[in-house]
Design a protein around this motif. Structure first.
Motif, short mmCIF file in Angstrom:
data_model
loop_
_atom_site.label_atom_id
_atom_site.label_comp_id
_atom_site.label_asym_id
_atom_site.label_seq_id
_atom_site.Cartn_x
_atom_site.Cartn_y
_atom_site.Cartn_z
N SER A 58 2.60 -21.88 -2.09
CA SER A 58 2.45 -21.41 -3.47
C SER A 58 0.98 -21.41 -3.89
CB SER A 58 3.28 -22.27 -4.43
OG SER A 58 2.85 -23.60 -4.41
N SER A 59 0.23 -22.41 -3.44
CA SER A 59 -1.20 -22.45 -3.76
C SER A 59 -1.95 -21.33 -3.04
CB SER A 59 -1.80 -23.80 -3.35
OG SER A 59 -1.22 -24.84 -4.09
N ALA A 60 -1.53 -21.00 -1.82
CA ALA A 60 -2.16 -19.89 -1.09
C ALA A 60 -1.90 -18.57 -1.80
CB ALA A 60 -1.64 -19.85 0.34
N TYR A 61 -0.68 -18.37 -2.27
CA TYR A 61 -0.38 -17.14 -3.02
C TYR A 61 -1.18 -17.09 -4.33
CZ TYR A 61 3.39 -15.58 0.03
OH TYR A 61 4.11 -15.11 1.12
N ASN A 62 -1.30 -18.23 -5.00
CA ASN A 62 -2.11 -18.28 -6.21
C ASN A 62 -3.57 -17.94 -5.92
OD1 ASN A 62 0.09 -18.96 -7.80
ND2 ASN A 62 -0.30 -21.16 -7.66
N LYS A 63 -4.08 -18.46 -4.81
CA LYS A 63 -5.46 -18.18 -4.40
C LYS A 63 -5.63 -16.69 -4.13
CE LYS A 63 -7.88 -21.39 -2.04
NZ LYS A 63 -9.10 -21.51 -2.78
N LYS A 64 -4.64 -16.08 -3.46
CA LYS A 64 -4.68 -14.64 -3.19
C LYS A 64 -4.66 -13.85 -4.50
CE LYS A 64 -1.16 -12.35 -2.71
NZ LYS A 64 -0.38 -11.32 -3.42
N ASN A 65 -3.78 -14.23 -5.41
CA ASN A 65 -3.67 -13.53 -6.69
C ASN A 65 -4.97 -13.61 -7.49
OD1 ASN A 65 -1.06 -12.69 -6.18
ND2 ASN A 65 -0.14 -14.47 -7.17
N ARG A 66 -5.60 -14.78 -7.48
CA ARG A 66 -6.88 -14.92 -8.18
C ARG A 66 -7.97 -14.07 -7.53
NH1 ARG A 66 -5.14 -20.27 -8.40
NH2 ARG A 66 -6.46 -20.85 -6.62
N ALA A 67 -7.96 -13.99 -6.21
CA ALA A 67 -8.95 -13.17 -5.50
C ALA A 67 -8.74 -11.69 -5.82
CB ALA A 67 -8.87 -13.42 -4.00
N VAL A 68 -7.50 -11.25 -5.84
CA VAL A 68 -7.21 -9.85 -6.19
C VAL A 68 -7.63 -9.57 -7.62
CG1 VAL A 68 -5.37 -8.16 -6.57
CG2 VAL A 68 -5.38 -9.53 -4.49
N GLN A 69 -7.35 -10.51 -8.51
CA GLN A 69 -7.73 -10.32 -9.91
C GLN A 69 -9.25 -10.24 -10.06
OE1 GLN A 69 -5.55 -12.63 -12.63
NE2 GLN A 69 -6.75 -12.02 -14.40
N HIS A 70 -9.97 -11.08 -9.31
CA HIS A 70 -11.43 -11.04 -9.37
C HIS A 70 -11.95 -9.72 -8.82
CE1 HIS A 70 -15.53 -13.01 -8.30
NE2 HIS A 70 -15.59 -12.35 -9.43
N LEU A 71 -11.40 -9.25 -7.71
CA LEU A 71 -11.81 -7.96 -7.15
C LEU A 71 -11.52 -6.83 -8.13
CD1 LEU A 71 -12.90 -6.31 -4.75
CD2 LEU A 71 -10.55 -6.20 -3.91
N THR A 72 -10.36 -6.88 -8.78
CA THR A 72 -10.00 -5.87 -9.77
C THR A 72 -11.01 -5.84 -10.92
OG1 THR A 72 -7.67 -6.16 -9.23
CG2 THR A 72 -8.17 -5.09 -11.33
N LEU A 73 -11.40 -7.00 -11.38
CA LEU A 73 -12.40 -7.09 -12.45
C LEU A 73 -13.73 -6.50 -12.00
CD1 LEU A 73 -13.18 -8.22 -15.27
CD2 LEU A 73 -13.81 -10.33 -14.11
N LEU A 74 -14.13 -6.81 -10.78
CA LEU A 74 -15.40 -6.29 -10.27
C LEU A 74 -15.37 -4.78 -10.08
CD1 LEU A 74 -16.18 -9.08 -7.65
CD2 LEU A 74 -17.42 -8.65 -9.80
N LEU A 75 -14.23 -4.25 -9.68
CA LEU A 75 -14.13 -2.80 -9.44
C LEU A 75 -13.96 -1.99 -10.71
CD1 LEU A 75 -11.81 -2.70 -6.29
CD2 LEU A 75 -14.25 -2.19 -6.37
N TYR A 76 -13.14 -2.50 -11.65
CA TYR A 76 -12.74 -1.68 -12.81
C TYR A 76 -13.20 -2.24 -14.15
CZ TYR A 76 -9.82 0.62 -9.41
OH TYR A 76 -9.38 1.28 -8.30
N GLY A 77 -13.76 -3.43 -14.15
CA GLY A 77 -14.18 -4.03 -15.39
C GLY A 77 -13.05 -4.72 -16.11
#
Length: 150
Positions: free
Chosen positions: A129-148
């Protein structure tokens, strides 16, 4: 702000961009070779086939058609290269801005064929569950960097 941004699923778009990375890198690395091969195939004459069958009337424009087909193929390759270069200019700065851990998680989850979550768990010494949370946070950070900001 344009109204269309309200309806764009930025997270899915970021994941799709992440999945396209290896294809775009391949295009950038191999397009010159592919164009060279098309040029060589165009300038090389085919060898005649010796059979007992009558050949019929050959197409008098076959050489011209081969050249036109090659030019069209080169245009497609160049356009594909242009799009890949544009993609990399957009994606690479965001990717480089991620932390090393975030890049590792995204690489393991989206670029490895087996997508084994246990590899991430073992690497960080965490549970699933922590690994999935880590993945979700990484995707969210990438999304922020790409799209604002959403």
């Amino acid at each position: 702000m344009n109204i269309i941004w309200q309806y764009l699923d930025k997270r899915s778009a970021a994941v799709n961009a992440l999945k396209d990375y290896s294809s775009m890198a391949y295009i950038l690395a191999h397009t010159d070779e592919e164009i060279t091969q098309v040029h060589e195939d165009t300038t090389t004459l085919g060898s005649p086939a010796f059979t007992n069958m009558p050949g019929g009337s050959p197409n008098p424009q076959s050489g011209e058609m081969r050249i036109i087909t090659a030019i069209d193929e080169i245009d497609v390759l160049r356009e594909r290269y242009r799009q890949a270069k544009e993609y990399m200019e957009w994606f690479q700065p965001a990717w480089d801005s991620l932390s090393e851990d975030e890049r590792y998680v995204l690489e393991q989850f989206y670029w490895q064929e087996d997508q084994n979550i246990y590899t991430i768990c073992e690497h960080f010494g965490i549970e699933r569950s922590s690994a999935y949370n880590k993945k979700n946070r990484a995707v969210q950070h990438l999304t922020l960097l790409l799209y604002g900001k959403a």
